[in-house]
Design a protein around this motif. Structure first.
Motif, PDB file in Angstrom:
ATOM      1  N   TRP A 190       0.864  -1.183   0.000  1.00 58.45           N
ATOM      2  CA  TRP A 190       0.000   0.000   0.000  1.00 58.45           C
ATOM      3  C   TRP A 190       0.897   1.228   0.000  1.00 58.45           C
ATOM      4  O   TRP A 190       1.848   1.326   0.784  1.00 58.45           O
ATOM      5  CB  TRP A 190      -0.916   0.022   1.215  1.00 58.45           C
ATOM      6  N   HIS A 191       0.594   2.155  -0.909  1.00 57.52           N
ATOM      7  CA  HIS A 191       1.397   3.383  -1.018  1.00 57.52           C
ATOM      8  C   HIS A 191       0.481   4.552  -1.379  1.00 57.52           C
ATOM      9  O   HIS A 191       0.817   5.407  -2.188  1.00 57.52           O
ATOM     10  CB  HIS A 191       2.487   3.186  -2.080  1.00 57.52           C
ATOM     11  N   GLY A 192      -0.701   4.550  -0.749  1.00 57.35           N
ATOM     12  CA  GLY A 192      -1.766   5.467  -1.136  1.00 57.35           C
ATOM     13  C   GLY A 192      -1.524   6.922  -0.830  1.00 57.35           C
ATOM     14  O   GLY A 192      -2.125   7.797  -1.458  1.00 57.35           O
ATOM     15  N   ALA A 193      -0.672   7.225   0.145  1.00 51.53           N
ATOM     16  CA  ALA A 193      -0.378   8.623   0.477  1.00 51.53           C
ATOM     17  C   ALA A 193       0.926   9.085  -0.151  1.00 51.53           C
ATOM     18  O   ALA A 193       1.455  10.141   0.206  1.00 51.53           O
ATOM     19  CB  ALA A 193      -0.328   8.799   1.992  1.00 51.53           C
ATOM     20  N   LYS A 194       1.447   8.277  -1.077  1.00 46.21           N
ATOM     21  CA  LYS A 194       2.715   8.562  -1.768  1.00 46.21           C
ATOM     22  C   LYS A 194       3.850   8.689  -0.751  1.00 46.21           C
ATOM     23  O   LYS A 194       3.847   8.002   0.270  1.00 46.21           O
ATOM     24  CB  LYS A 194       2.569   9.786  -2.658  1.00 46.21           C
ATOM     25  N   ASP A 195       4.815   9.522  -1.025  1.00 45.39           N
ATOM     26  CA  ASP A 195       5.986   9.635  -0.155  1.00 45.39           C
ATOM     27  C   ASP A 195       5.615  10.364   1.131  1.00 45.39           C
ATOM     28  O   ASP A 195       5.359  11.564   1.137  1.00 45.39           O
ATOM     29  CB  ASP A 195       7.104  10.375  -0.888  1.00 45.39           C
ATOM     30  N   ARG A 196       5.595   9.639   2.254  1.00 43.08           N
ATOM     31  CA  ARG A 196       5.282  10.230   3.562  1.00 43.08           C
ATOM     32  C   ARG A 196       6.559  10.575   4.340  1.00 43.08           C
ATOM     33  O   ARG A 196       6.497  10.846   5.539  1.00 43.08           O
ATOM     34  CB  ARG A 196       4.457   9.258   4.405  1.00 43.08           C
TER      35      ARG A 196
END
Length: 652
Positions: free
Chosen positions: A338-344
């Motif tokens: 899961w990478h839904g918030a992009k680069d955190r």
């Protein structure tokens, strides 16, 4: 194509809705000095929920009593290794079990509760007429089931007939619900349905709430499973033992160890620590696992936690890049991401946690296996330096719930700390040129953090969280956490001001109603590390009392109002790190090397942290206040060494 999804199951009973915690104690500590007790009061409704977990099962037990004392319960049981469609973050098989009903022949009375007791096992004391009932609930360690053992004691002079009735139904799931159309069986096992009890006679009813593959069998020994649960708890009681003058704080630390360590699942990809909360199982995150809890496992002395940490960082290996951000989460036993918030700021989180873990764990060969991953993470992180010299990211660990702008304080602070730890690692591996590069980069990043984020916000000469945010945020504690103490007094004043301070914690943002315990826990660590011990102790005492003995016990929680104050596991790890990196000021600087900068509150003459592990060695640490500083006593393998001063460099 029509997609048929399984129905979502409520994780908590509707009546177990939490509110903002009471600051005055609602529970009390039992006579054993370990258990947390609530005694049911006349005409007073009581509700709560608690999560317990082991390798194959997790349970969120909603429990309580109505105004008449009648027992209310719902057992939400999760089976992380039984995967459903769609096989994503929340794709664990779960089910709400209603449990069993106990009735006495010719008696229509209900089960009336007297006490709820928790000590790592939830015990409920109740009665029907003269039949005393004691329920003990806990997860099985070696089977996919959650256990409820019911001890019945007939206190009457006559025989009594007791009937046990299953309130639910056995289920075989449709193929369309299972991953790869696999079918599962959900059922309640009951050892006895009808019991004849003589006068003053006692018996045990064993119940298991099971989730198995369709052709899988159950081989369950109830006595063994209870012993395994008790052994797990007792083992933690002898690992990293926090001893302060405050018994509530000591006990809160005990429970933090249980919650931090129990939420580890034995998946097909190996051991995976997961947050829990009814939704997050057989999955890893760069913040919860890599950043929050894995560094703790470097010195907690819990071997399963150590193995899990190594497996966690290894599972990320194929997602570590030098030209793009590490993915946020590995889910579904490693089958998906899961990478839904992009680069955190995930690459900074990974490098921060892994470098600290490797330094504390102290295994040179292991460090050599992972150093390339740290370097790649930092290479990408450094490449995100913006024109103002701080680290840009798409969001932060709150995943756009609140404003994080184009460059936030958390990401840059974690990157700064990761650079310092990674420099120490490279020195241990004789890569002095790389170590020097990281030190210089960290020094420049610190200057840029102070230049870019320093701002007067709502009347306080503290830090802005990001350029796009004009309100105070509780995450402004991050510079103190990583040893940037400039502007710390104003930051302390802002954090503890009415704009952010609640009675027992901190709001996420000024003017908001939301709180996340993780920012309070980081703040406590930062305040102690920066030397604001009086203010930090006052907040620590209130936070610990509220969580340990208040409305919702006995763990740190994720958030409110989101998630009904779910007791996510890594937050408990952050609580323990208040003592190690905050009050004791421990900073690993090499393999078996660390600095200690104690910051004991003025009212504490001593503090101990016993059976803590560094580089494979188990040591005891005792700090005693003196006029000119502290007396530090370290016991290692029966050898005791004393040191005097304020700052200590230790080589084991």
């Amino acid at each position: 194509m029509l997609q048929i999804k399984r129905p979502r199951i409520p994780r908590f009973a509707k009546w177990a809705k939490m509110s903002i915690p009471f600051t005055s104690p609602k529970h009390y500590i039992g006579n054993d000095g370990k258990s947390i007790v609530y005694s049911v009061k006349e005409n007073t409704e009581y509700v709560n929920h608690i999560e317990m977990a082991s390798f194959y099962t997790a349970g969120i037990i909603s429990y309580g009593a109505d105004k008449n004392g009648k027992l209310k319960m719902l057992r939400h049981i999760v089976y992380p290794t039984l995967r459903c469609y769609p096989n994503n973050t929340s794709g664990s098989l779960d089910h709400n079990f209603k449990g069993v009903n106990i009735s006495i022949a010719n008696n229509k009375g209900y089960e009336k509760v007297s006490d709820f007791v928790f000590d790592g096992i939830l015990t409920i004391c109740s009665k029907i007429d003269k039949l005393k009932i004691k329920r003990k609930l806990f997860p099985a360690t070696s089977e996919k089931c959650f256990i409820e053992r019911i001890i019945l004691h007939n206190t009457a002079n006559d025989n009594v007939s007791v009937k046990i009735t299953d309130n639910g139904k056995n289920i075989i799931t449709p193929a369309r619900y299972g991953n790869n159309r696999e079918r599962y069986q959900l059922f309640t096992y009951i050892s006895n349905n009808t019991i004849e009890l003589g006068a003053n006679e006692e018996c045990i009813i064993n119940i298991a709430y099971c989730g198995l593959r369709l052709n899988e069998s159950l081989d369950l020994n109830f006595d063994k499973e209870e012993s395994l649960r008790l052994d797990f708890i007792n083992k933690l009681d002898n690992s990293m033992v926090i001893k302060t003058p405050d018994e509530n704080i000591n006990l809160m630390a005990r429970y933090a160890k249980i919650r931090s360590c129990e939420s580890i699942y034995d998946t097909k990809a190996g051991l995976m620590h997961s947050p829990g909360g009814g939704n997050y199982y057989a999955a890893l995150w760069t913040n919860d696992q890599c950043e929050y809890v894995n560094p703790l496992f470097g010195y907690l002395g819990y071997e399963t936690g150590e193995k899990q940490s190594i497996n966690c960082y290894e599972m990320y290996r194929k997602y570590v890049y030098n030209d793009r951000a590490i993915i946020t989460s590995i889910v579904a036993e490693g089958d998906d991401i899961w990478h839904g918030a992009k680069d955190r700021g995930d690459s900074a989180m990974y490098a921060y946690g892994l470098s600290r873990f490797l330094l504390t764990y102290g295994d040179k060969k292991l460090a050599e296996q992972f150093i390339e991953l740290i370097d790649k993470s930092l290479e990408y992180t450094i490449s995100q330096t913006n024109e103002d010299g701080v680290i840009a990211s798409d969001s932060d660990e709150l995943e756009n719930r609140l404003e994080s702008g184009k460059a936030n304080l958390c990401t840059s602070a974690l990157a700064y700390d990761a650079l310092i730890s990674s420099a120490y690692l490279h020195e241990e591996l004789n890569n002095n040129e790389k170590a020097e590069y990281y030190k210089n980069t960290a020094a420049q990043l610190k200057e840029n953090i102070l230049s870019y984020f320093s701002k007067n916000v709502e009347g306080y000469a503290t830090f802005m969280y990001c350029k796009e945010e004009n309100k105070l945020r509780s995450w402004i504690s991050m510079p103190m956490v990583v040893g940037i103490f400039e502007r710390s007094k104003a930051t302390k004043d802002a954090l503890l001001s009415p704009k952010l301070r609640m009675a027992e914690g901190l709001l996420s943002a000024s003017g908001d109603k939301t709180f996340w315990d993780r920012s309070t826990l980081y703040t406590l660590r930062g305040l102690f590390y920066a030397g604001y011990t009086t203010e930090a102790l006052e907040l620590l005492e209130k936070f610990s009392t509220a969580r340990l003995l208040g409305e919702h016990i006995p763990y740190a929680v994720e958030a409110f109002p989101e998630g009904n104050q779910a007791q996510l596991s890594a937050e408990s790890g952050l609580y323990l790190r208040i003592f190690t990196e905050g009050i004791l000021g421990i900073r690993p600087t090499g393999f078996g090397k660390f600095t200690i900068t104690p910051n004991l509150p003025k009212t504490w003459g001593t503090m101990e942290c016993n059976s803590i592990k560094f580089a494979g060695k188990t040591i005891d640490i005792k700090v005693k206040r003196q006029k000119s500083g502290y007396l530090l006593t370290i016991t290692n393998n029966g050898v005791t060494l004393d040191f005097e001063g304020k700052n200590f460099e230790i080589q084991l």
